[in-house]
Design an enzyme around this catalytic site. Structure first.
Site, PDB file in Angstrom:
ATOM      1  N   TRP A   1       0.818  -1.227   0.000  1.00  0.00           N
ATOM      2  CA  TRP A   1       0.000   0.000   0.000  1.00  0.00           C
ATOM      3  C   TRP A   1       0.846   1.269   0.000  1.00  0.00           C
ATOM      4  O   TRP A   1       0.326   2.361  -0.163  1.00  0.00           O
ATOM      5  CB  TRP A   1      -0.937  -0.006   1.223  1.00  0.00           C
ATOM      6  CG  TRP A   1      -1.999  -1.051   1.178  1.00  0.00           C
ATOM      7  CD1 TRP A   1      -2.149  -2.059   0.252  1.00  0.00           C
ATOM      8  CD2 TRP A   1      -3.091  -1.203   2.099  1.00  0.00           C
ATOM      9  NE1 TRP A   1      -3.264  -2.812   0.546  1.00  0.00           N
ATOM     10  CE2 TRP A   1      -3.848  -2.310   1.670  1.00  0.00           C
ATOM     11  CE3 TRP A   1      -3.484  -0.505   3.247  1.00  0.00           C
ATOM     12  CZ2 TRP A   1      -4.990  -2.745   2.353  1.00  0.00           C
ATOM     13  CZ3 TRP A   1      -4.620  -0.934   3.931  1.00  0.00           C
ATOM     14  CH2 TRP A   1      -5.367  -2.038   3.472  1.00  0.00           C
ATOM     15  N   LYS A   2       2.143   1.139   0.248  1.00  0.00           N
ATOM     16  CA  LYS A   2       3.057   2.296   0.276  1.00  0.00           C
ATOM     17  C   LYS A   2       2.496   3.369   1.211  1.00  0.00           C
ATOM     18  O   LYS A   2       1.846   3.036   2.193  1.00  0.00           O
ATOM     19  CB  LYS A   2       3.298   2.801  -1.157  1.00  0.00           C
ATOM     20  CG  LYS A   2       3.724   1.659  -2.098  1.00  0.00           C
ATOM     21  CD  LYS A   2       4.209   2.101  -3.444  1.00  0.00           C
ATOM     22  CE  LYS A   2       4.628   0.889  -4.267  1.00  0.00           C
ATOM     23  NZ  LYS A   2       5.207   1.212  -5.563  1.00  0.00           N
TER      24      LYS A   2
ATOM     25  N   HIS B   1      12.720  -2.645  -0.796  1.00  0.00           N
ATOM     26  CA  HIS B   1      11.920  -2.104  -1.895  1.00  0.00           C
ATOM     27  C   HIS B   1      12.727  -1.024  -2.624  1.00  0.00           C
ATOM     28  O   HIS B   1      13.477  -0.277  -1.997  1.00  0.00           O
ATOM     29  CB  HIS B   1      10.598  -1.524  -1.369  1.00  0.00           C
ATOM     30  CG  HIS B   1       9.654  -1.234  -2.492  1.00  0.00           C
ATOM     31  ND1 HIS B   1       9.730  -0.077  -3.226  1.00  0.00           N
ATOM     32  CD2 HIS B   1       8.654  -1.969  -3.041  1.00  0.00           C
ATOM     33  CE1 HIS B   1       8.801  -0.113  -4.174  1.00  0.00           C
ATOM     34  NE2 HIS B   1       8.133  -1.247  -4.088  1.00  0.00           N
TER      35      HIS B   1
ATOM     36  N   GLU C   1      11.966   1.769  -3.692  1.00  0.00           N
ATOM     37  CA  GLU C   1      11.763   3.136  -3.191  1.00  0.00           C
ATOM     38  C   GLU C   1      12.605   3.381  -1.935  1.00  0.00           C
ATOM     39  O   GLU C   1      13.089   4.493  -1.714  1.00  0.00           O
ATOM     40  CB  GLU C   1      10.265   3.376  -2.944  1.00  0.00           C
ATOM     41  CG  GLU C   1       9.521   3.499  -4.272  1.00  0.00           C
ATOM     42  CD  GLU C   1       8.103   2.967  -4.283  1.00  0.00           C
ATOM     43  OE1 GLU C   1       7.514   2.780  -3.188  1.00  0.00           O
ATOM     44  OE2 GLU C   1       7.577   2.714  -5.383  1.00  0.00           O
TER      45      GLU C   1
ATOM     46  N   GLY D   1       4.833   1.546 -11.083  1.00  0.00           N
ATOM     47  CA  GLY D   1       4.002   2.745 -11.130  1.00  0.00           C
ATOM     48  C   GLY D   1       4.013   3.442 -12.478  1.00  0.00           C
ATOM     49  O   GLY D   1       3.525   4.560 -12.613  1.00  0.00           O
TER      50      GLY D   1
ATOM     51  N   SER E   1       3.487  -2.770 -12.034  1.00  0.00           N
ATOM     52  CA  SER E   1       2.316  -2.548 -12.890  1.00  0.00           C
ATOM     53  C   SER E   1       1.503  -3.821 -13.157  1.00  0.00           C
ATOM     54  O   SER E   1       0.987  -4.013 -14.262  1.00  0.00           O
ATOM     55  CB  SER E   1       2.725  -1.872 -14.204  1.00  0.00           C
ATOM     56  OG  SER E   1       3.268  -0.584 -13.941  1.00  0.00           O
TER      57      SER E   1
ATOM     58  N   GLY F   1       1.307  -2.828  -6.259  1.00  0.00           N
ATOM     59  CA  GLY F   1       1.231  -1.473  -5.719  1.00  0.00           C
ATOM     60  C   GLY F   1      -0.143  -0.883  -5.961  1.00  0.00           C
ATOM     61  O   GLY F   1      -1.122  -1.214  -5.284  1.00  0.00           O
ATOM     62  N   GLY F   2      -0.244  -0.010  -6.957  1.00  0.00           N
ATOM     63  CA  GLY F   2      -1.471   0.747  -7.215  1.00  0.00           C
ATOM     64  C   GLY F   2      -2.752  -0.077  -7.205  1.00  0.00           C
ATOM     65  O   GLY F   2      -3.755   0.325  -6.588  1.00  0.00           O
TER      66      GLY F   2
HETATM   67  P1  13P Z   1       2.820  -0.795  -8.997  1.00  0.00           P
HETATM   68  O1  13P Z   1       1.997  -2.069  -9.000  1.00  0.00           O
HETATM   69  O2  13P Z   1       2.019   0.410  -8.640  1.00  0.00           O
HETATM   70  O3  13P Z   1       3.608  -0.654 -10.259  1.00  0.00           O
HETATM   71  O4  13P Z   1       3.893  -0.947  -7.810  1.00  0.00           O
HETATM   72  C1  13P Z   1       4.667  -2.091  -7.718  1.00  0.00           C
HETATM   73  C2  13P Z   1       5.400  -2.069  -6.424  1.00  0.00           C
HETATM   74  O5  13P Z   1       6.270  -1.236  -6.217  1.00  0.00           O
HETATM   75  C3  13P Z   1       5.018  -3.062  -5.398  1.00  0.00           C
HETATM   76  O6  13P Z   1       5.950  -3.094  -4.375  1.00  0.00           O
END
Ligand code: 13P
Length: 250
Positions: A10-11, A94, A96, A172, A212, A233-234
């Site tokens: 969920w970031k 991760h 990020e 993302g 993605s 992620g999203g």
């Molecule tokens: P997205 O699915 O938004 O591309 O993010 C992937 C992610 O970083 C999961 O840790």
């Protein structure tokens, strides 16, 4: 047999109200047999998440942790703290965290040790940037991320490890690695682990793909023989989309 896993990262999204809403929605939905489902709310919402999901098979994981158990590390969270609120799984490495918070392979090795010392399960993330892929150095890069961050652990510790290959250029961006690119890298990862440890370790570890993943491409990616699920992620922020991905295994 290795596990099929779909984890939602969920970031830094969802306050307490939105977390409760999403968890209530997820909890009300039927889960397929044989797929482990994990969600990772922010630190402030982990406790309410473990409470909200009691009686559900959905697991709660944290997105990061510090490598010390306690001490003068303002703003940090330790593994013991996570465990005290019912969280036994943590995402480490991760992209990020690596890119925005300077987490190196050496630091990640320390975090891995700290999480293992707590008996926690680790979702260990790694993956190349677009430049690495363009230069053709993506296999070497992934190999060094694994060997420097993870390959110091003992063979028996691998029972606590889930891998997540996340090419940074696909996170993302809406640009997914093709199912063939994902399979090629996952196969490489397994061969690399087999060389460093054993075929049994390589075949036993779940390797998730992240970047993605959406309801319309999950089935094809998860259909590849060395892809055991996804780190999402999203699309994990919408219960309907996330559950479609959870149900995408054939
Ligand atoms: P997205 O699915 O938004 O591309 O993010 C992937 C992610 O970083 C999961 O840790």
């Amino acid at each position: 047999m290795r596990k099929k896993i779909v984890a939602g990262n969920w970031k830094m999204n969802n306050d307490l109200g939105a977390t409760r809403e999403l968890l209530t929605d997820l909890k009300s939905r039927a889960l397929p047999e044989g797929v482990e489902v994990i969600v990772t709310p922010t630190f402030t919402n982990l406790h309410s998440a473990t409470e909200a999901l009691s009686g559900s098979s959905i697991k709660v994981a944290a997105q990061n942790m510090h490598h010390s158990e306690s001490g003068a590390y303002t703003g940090e969270i330790s593994g013991t703290m996570l465990k005290s609120v019912g969280v036994n799984t943590v995402i480490l490495g991760h992209s990020e965290r690596r890119a925005y918070f300077g987490e190196s392979n050496a630091l990640l090795a320390e975090k891995v040790n700290a999480a293992l010392a707590q008996g926690m399960t680790i979702i260990f993330c790694f993956g190349e940037e677009l430049d690495d892929r363009k230069k053709g150095s993506h296999f070497d890069l992934v190999k060094s991320q694994l060997s420097e961050g993870l390959f110091h652990i003992s063979e028996s510790d691998w029972g606590k490890i889930v891998l997540a290959y996340e090419p940074v250029w696909a996170i993302g961006t809406g640009e997914t690695a093709s199912p063939e690119q994902a399979q090629e890298m996952h196969d490489f990862i397994r061969r690399t682990i087999s060389e460093a440890y054993s075929d049994a370790v390589a075949q036993g570890v779940s390797i998730l793909y992240g970047g993605s993943v959406k309801p319309n491409n999950a089935a094809e990616i998860f259909g590849k023989p060395d892809v055991d699920g996804g780190l999402i992620g999203g699309a994990s922020l919408k219960a309907h989309d996330f559950m479609q991905i959870v149900n995408a295994f054939s």
